[in-house]
Structure formats: structure tokens, C-alpha cells
Design an enzyme around this catalytic site. Structure first.
Site, PDB file in Angstrom:
ATOM      1  N   ARG A  97      42.951  38.882 133.282  1.00  0.00           N
ATOM      2  CA  ARG A  97      44.217  38.412 133.056  1.00  0.00           C
ATOM      3  C   ARG A  97      44.588  36.939 133.280  1.00  0.00           C
ATOM      4  O   ARG A  97      45.576  36.287 132.868  1.00  0.00           O
ATOM      5  CB  ARG A  97      45.384  39.275 133.375  1.00  0.00           C
ATOM      6  CG  ARG A  97      45.308  40.648 132.716  1.00  0.00           C
ATOM      7  CD  ARG A  97      46.487  41.578 132.967  1.00  0.00           C
ATOM      8  NE  ARG A  97      46.145  42.988 133.057  1.00  0.00           N
ATOM      9  CZ  ARG A  97      46.105  43.552 131.811  1.00  0.00           C
ATOM     10  NH1 ARG A  97      46.586  43.186 130.684  1.00  0.00           N
ATOM     11  NH2 ARG A  97      45.966  45.042 132.185  1.00  0.00           N
ATOM     12  N   ARG A 132      55.436  52.082 127.889  1.00  0.00           N
ATOM     13  CA  ARG A 132      54.128  51.459 128.536  1.00  0.00           C
ATOM     14  C   ARG A 132      54.118  51.072 129.800  1.00  0.00           C
ATOM     15  O   ARG A 132      54.783  50.096 130.070  1.00  0.00           O
ATOM     16  CB  ARG A 132      53.570  50.413 127.599  1.00  0.00           C
ATOM     17  CG  ARG A 132      52.325  49.667 127.823  1.00  0.00           C
ATOM     18  CD  ARG A 132      52.390  48.224 127.242  1.00  0.00           C
ATOM     19  NE  ARG A 132      50.865  47.792 127.163  1.00  0.00           N
ATOM     20  CZ  ARG A 132      50.817  46.289 127.142  1.00  0.00           C
ATOM     21  NH1 ARG A 132      51.854  45.515 126.700  1.00  0.00           N
ATOM     22  NH2 ARG A 132      49.618  45.802 127.494  1.00  0.00           N
ATOM     23  N   ASP A 166      42.846  28.971 117.896  1.00  0.00           N
ATOM     24  CA  ASP A 166      42.708  27.753 116.835  1.00  0.00           C
ATOM     25  C   ASP A 166      43.655  27.850 115.848  1.00  0.00           C
ATOM     26  O   ASP A 166      44.095  26.885 115.351  1.00  0.00           O
ATOM     27  CB  ASP A 166      41.525  28.257 116.070  1.00  0.00           C
ATOM     28  CG  ASP A 166      40.069  27.931 116.848  1.00  0.00           C
ATOM     29  OD1 ASP A 166      40.226  27.034 117.717  1.00  0.00           O
ATOM     30  OD2 ASP A 166      39.119  28.136 116.275  1.00  0.00           O
ATOM     31  N   ASN A 222      53.980  35.737 122.771  1.00  0.00           N
ATOM     32  CA  ASN A 222      53.512  36.428 123.877  1.00  0.00           C
ATOM     33  C   ASN A 222      52.378  37.413 123.205  1.00  0.00           C
ATOM     34  O   ASN A 222      52.604  38.301 122.338  1.00  0.00           O
ATOM     35  CB  ASN A 222      54.461  37.832 124.368  1.00  0.00           C
ATOM     36  CG  ASN A 222      53.794  38.474 125.519  1.00  0.00           C
ATOM     37  OD1 ASN A 222      52.578  38.675 125.456  1.00  0.00           O
ATOM     38  ND2 ASN A 222      54.590  39.124 126.182  1.00  0.00           N
ATOM     39  N   HIS A 230      54.528  35.791 129.234  1.00  0.00           N
ATOM     40  CA  HIS A 230      54.290  36.758 129.613  1.00  0.00           C
ATOM     41  C   HIS A 230      55.368  37.335 130.380  1.00  0.00           C
ATOM     42  O   HIS A 230      55.616  36.856 131.171  1.00  0.00           O
ATOM     43  CB  HIS A 230      52.807  36.775 130.369  1.00  0.00           C
ATOM     44  CG  HIS A 230      51.686  36.175 129.614  1.00  0.00           C
ATOM     45  ND1 HIS A 230      51.204  36.871 128.633  1.00  0.00           N
ATOM     46  CD2 HIS A 230      51.333  34.849 129.608  1.00  0.00           C
ATOM     47  CE1 HIS A 230      50.234  36.081 127.831  1.00  0.00           C
ATOM     48  NE2 HIS A 230      50.343  34.738 128.751  1.00  0.00           N
ATOM     49  N   ILE A 231      55.430  38.857 130.230  1.00  0.00           N
ATOM     50  CA  ILE A 231      56.438  39.594 130.963  1.00  0.00           C
ATOM     51  C   ILE A 231      56.006  39.720 132.511  1.00  0.00           C
ATOM     52  O   ILE A 231      56.673  39.504 133.229  1.00  0.00           O
ATOM     53  CB  ILE A 231      56.616  40.799 130.154  1.00  0.00           C
ATOM     54  CG1 ILE A 231      57.480  40.742 129.011  1.00  0.00           C
ATOM     55  CG2 ILE A 231      57.611  41.740 131.234  1.00  0.00           C
ATOM     56  CD1 ILE A 231      57.389  42.027 128.091  1.00  0.00           C
ATOM     57  N   SER A 232      54.810  40.110 132.703  1.00  0.00           N
ATOM     58  CA  SER A 232      54.133  40.412 134.052  1.00  0.00           C
ATOM     59  C   SER A 232      53.527  38.938 134.486  1.00  0.00           C
ATOM     60  O   SER A 232      53.377  38.043 133.816  1.00  0.00           O
ATOM     61  CB  SER A 232      53.158  41.524 133.918  1.00  0.00           C
ATOM     62  OG  SER A 232      52.006  40.865 133.047  1.00  0.00           O
ATOM     63  N   ASN A 287      50.494  45.793 121.450  1.00  0.00           N
ATOM     64  CA  ASN A 287      50.782  46.772 122.322  1.00  0.00           C
ATOM     65  C   ASN A 287      52.259  46.545 122.888  1.00  0.00           C
ATOM     66  O   ASN A 287      52.945  47.353 123.674  1.00  0.00           O
ATOM     67  CB  ASN A 287      49.853  46.901 123.700  1.00  0.00           C
ATOM     68  CG  ASN A 287      48.477  47.520 123.198  1.00  0.00           C
ATOM     69  OD1 ASN A 287      48.552  48.687 122.603  1.00  0.00           O
ATOM     70  ND2 ASN A 287      47.766  46.992 123.720  1.00  0.00           N
ATOM     71  N   GLU A 305      54.008  30.045 125.354  1.00  0.00           N
ATOM     72  CA  GLU A 305      53.337  31.441 125.578  1.00  0.00           C
ATOM     73  C   GLU A 305      54.310  32.149 126.719  1.00  0.00           C
ATOM     74  O   GLU A 305      54.717  31.332 127.682  1.00  0.00           O
ATOM     75  CB  GLU A 305      52.092  31.062 126.338  1.00  0.00           C
ATOM     76  CG  GLU A 305      51.228  32.183 126.455  1.00  0.00           C
ATOM     77  CD  GLU A 305      49.647  31.909 126.761  1.00  0.00           C
ATOM     78  OE1 GLU A 305      48.794  31.152 126.077  1.00  0.00           O
ATOM     79  OE2 GLU A 305      49.222  32.624 127.685  1.00  0.00           O
ATOM     80  N   HIS A 353      43.745  36.448 126.253  1.00  0.00           N
ATOM     81  CA  HIS A 353      42.459  36.314 127.217  1.00  0.00           C
ATOM     82  C   HIS A 353      41.133  36.222 126.622  1.00  0.00           C
ATOM     83  O   HIS A 353      40.121  35.914 127.162  1.00  0.00           O
ATOM     84  CB  HIS A 353      42.535  37.701 128.098  1.00  0.00           C
ATOM     85  CG  HIS A 353      43.902  37.863 128.920  1.00  0.00           C
ATOM     86  ND1 HIS A 353      44.361  36.988 129.442  1.00  0.00           N
ATOM     87  CD2 HIS A 353      44.519  39.013 128.618  1.00  0.00           C
ATOM     88  CE1 HIS A 353      45.489  37.521 130.109  1.00  0.00           C
ATOM     89  NE2 HIS A 353      45.618  38.895 129.437  1.00  0.00           N
TER      90      HIS A 353
HETATM   91  C1  DQA Z   1      51.111  40.492 128.748  1.00  0.00           C
HETATM   92  C2  DQA Z   1      50.081  40.465 129.618  1.00  0.00           C
HETATM   93  C3  DQA Z   1      48.726  40.641 129.030  1.00  0.00           C
HETATM   94  O1  DQA Z   1      47.453  40.710 130.141  1.00  0.00           O
HETATM   95  C4  DQA Z   1      48.765  42.260 128.515  1.00  0.00           C
HETATM   96  O2  DQA Z   1      47.384  42.428 127.892  1.00  0.00           O
HETATM   97  C5  DQA Z   1      49.636  42.491 127.779  1.00  0.00           C
HETATM   98  C6  DQA Z   1      51.206  41.926 128.221  1.00  0.00           C
HETATM   99  C7  DQA Z   1      52.495  40.289 129.390  1.00  0.00           C
HETATM  100  O3  DQA Z   1      53.555  40.240 128.635  1.00  0.00           O
HETATM  101  O4  DQA Z   1      52.771  40.503 130.678  1.00  0.00           O
HETATM  102  O5  DQA Z   1      49.849  43.209 126.756  1.00  0.00           O
HETATM  103  O6  DQA Z   1      50.972  39.785 127.706  1.00  0.00           O
END
Ligand code: DQA
Length: 142
Positions: free
Chosen positions: A110, A16, A86, A73, A99-101, A9, A97, A79
Site C-alpha cells: 500500500r 468492511r 493514464d 479514492n 485515502h481514509i486510512s 470496496n 487522491e 497500487h
Molecule cells: C484505501 C486504501 C487502499 O489501500 C485500500 O485498498 C482501499 C481503501 C483507503 O481509503 O484507505 O480500498 O484507499
């Protein structure tokens, strides 16, 4: 060489939930990552895929392909994907790792990351800046 991987996504960035992920696109993000790499003197290759298996293969093969670290990401796979966990644990490169949010400020599901424990570190909630910080950390050998 640093590999920047975006999972499911994230090709929809800009369209989005812009209130959560902003109005910039994946193309914008990838261009920024390449520019940040150039500033830091390291080539950056960016890839995105919606399929778990493709991400696993890119992670498995990254060292053989000459990469020194991975910014990841994993999207929602974060989750629940033990396969992704693995794959990270089964190779030697450091993975950061991103995450944007701010996942910890969002829905309960999450809050759990099954991948973070096998990563070098995790950055969440700082928007695209998180990718820059992750690239910097890998370049610094952190
Ligand atoms: C995300 C946060 C995840 O929970 C979500 O499913 C995403 C984007 C983020 O970049 O904030 O697809 O990884």
C-alpha cells in the site's frame, strides 16, 4: 461542480474492517461531502463503482460534464492500475487522491501509489476529513 469518486470496496464502508475504515457508511460519507460542498458554495456529485472501466470513463468524461475537479479514492487500484493513472494524466481537471486510512503505516504494497504522481496532491490517514480537505483544495484552486 466537484466530482467525488470512490473505487472498489468503498461501498462496504461501515461493514468492511471497521478498525481501519471506521463505522460510518458510504452513504454517510457521500452526505457529508454534499454538505461540505454546500458550505463551500460548490455542488458535489458522488459516485462509487467496483469496476475500473467505469471509473476510467467517469474521469475521461468529467470535464465535458461540467466538473471543475475530482476527489478520487481509487481503493486498491491506487497500487497497481496504470490504466487509472493514464486516465488521470489524459485529462485536464485537477485530481486530489484521498485515502481514509494511513496507507504508509500499513502493508508494504500500500506504500506505492501509481496514481499520486499524476494527481494535484494526496491526502492519507485523516479519515473522512480527507475528503473535506480535498474539496476545499479544489475550491481554492490549489
Ligand atoms: C484505501 C486504501 C487502499 O489501500 C485500500 O485498498 C482501499 C481503501 C483507503 O481509503 O484507505 O480500498 O484507499
Amino acid at each position: 461542480m466537484i466530482l467525488v469518486l470512490n473505487g472498489p470496496n468503498l461501498n462496504r464502508l461501515g461493514l468492511r474492517e471497521p478498525g481501519v475504515y471506521g463505522s460510518q457508511t458510504l452513504e454517510d460519507l457521500e452526505r457529508l461531502c454534499e454538505e461540505w460542498g454546500a458550505e463551500l458554495g460548490v455542488p458535489v456529485t458522488c459516485r462509487q463503482n467496483n469496476h475500473e472501466g467505469q471509473l476510467l470513463e467517469w474521469i475521461q468524461d468529467a470535464e465535458d460534464h461540467g466538473f471543475a475537479g475530482i476527489v478520487l479514492n481509487p481503493g486498491a487500484l491506487t497500487h497497481y492500475s496504470y490504466a487509472l493513472r493514464d486516465a488521470i494524466a489524459g485529462q485536464r481537471l485537477p485530481v486530489v487522491e484521498v485515502h481514509i486510512s494511513n496507507v504508509d503505516a500499513r502493508e508494504e504494497f500500500r506504500h506505492k501509489s501509481v496514481t499520486a504522481a499524476v494527481c494535484r496532491g494526496k491526502i492519507s490517514g485523516l479519515g473522512f476529513l480527507g475528503y473535506r480537505l480535498a474539496i476545499e483544495a479544489l475550491v481554492e484552486g490549489e
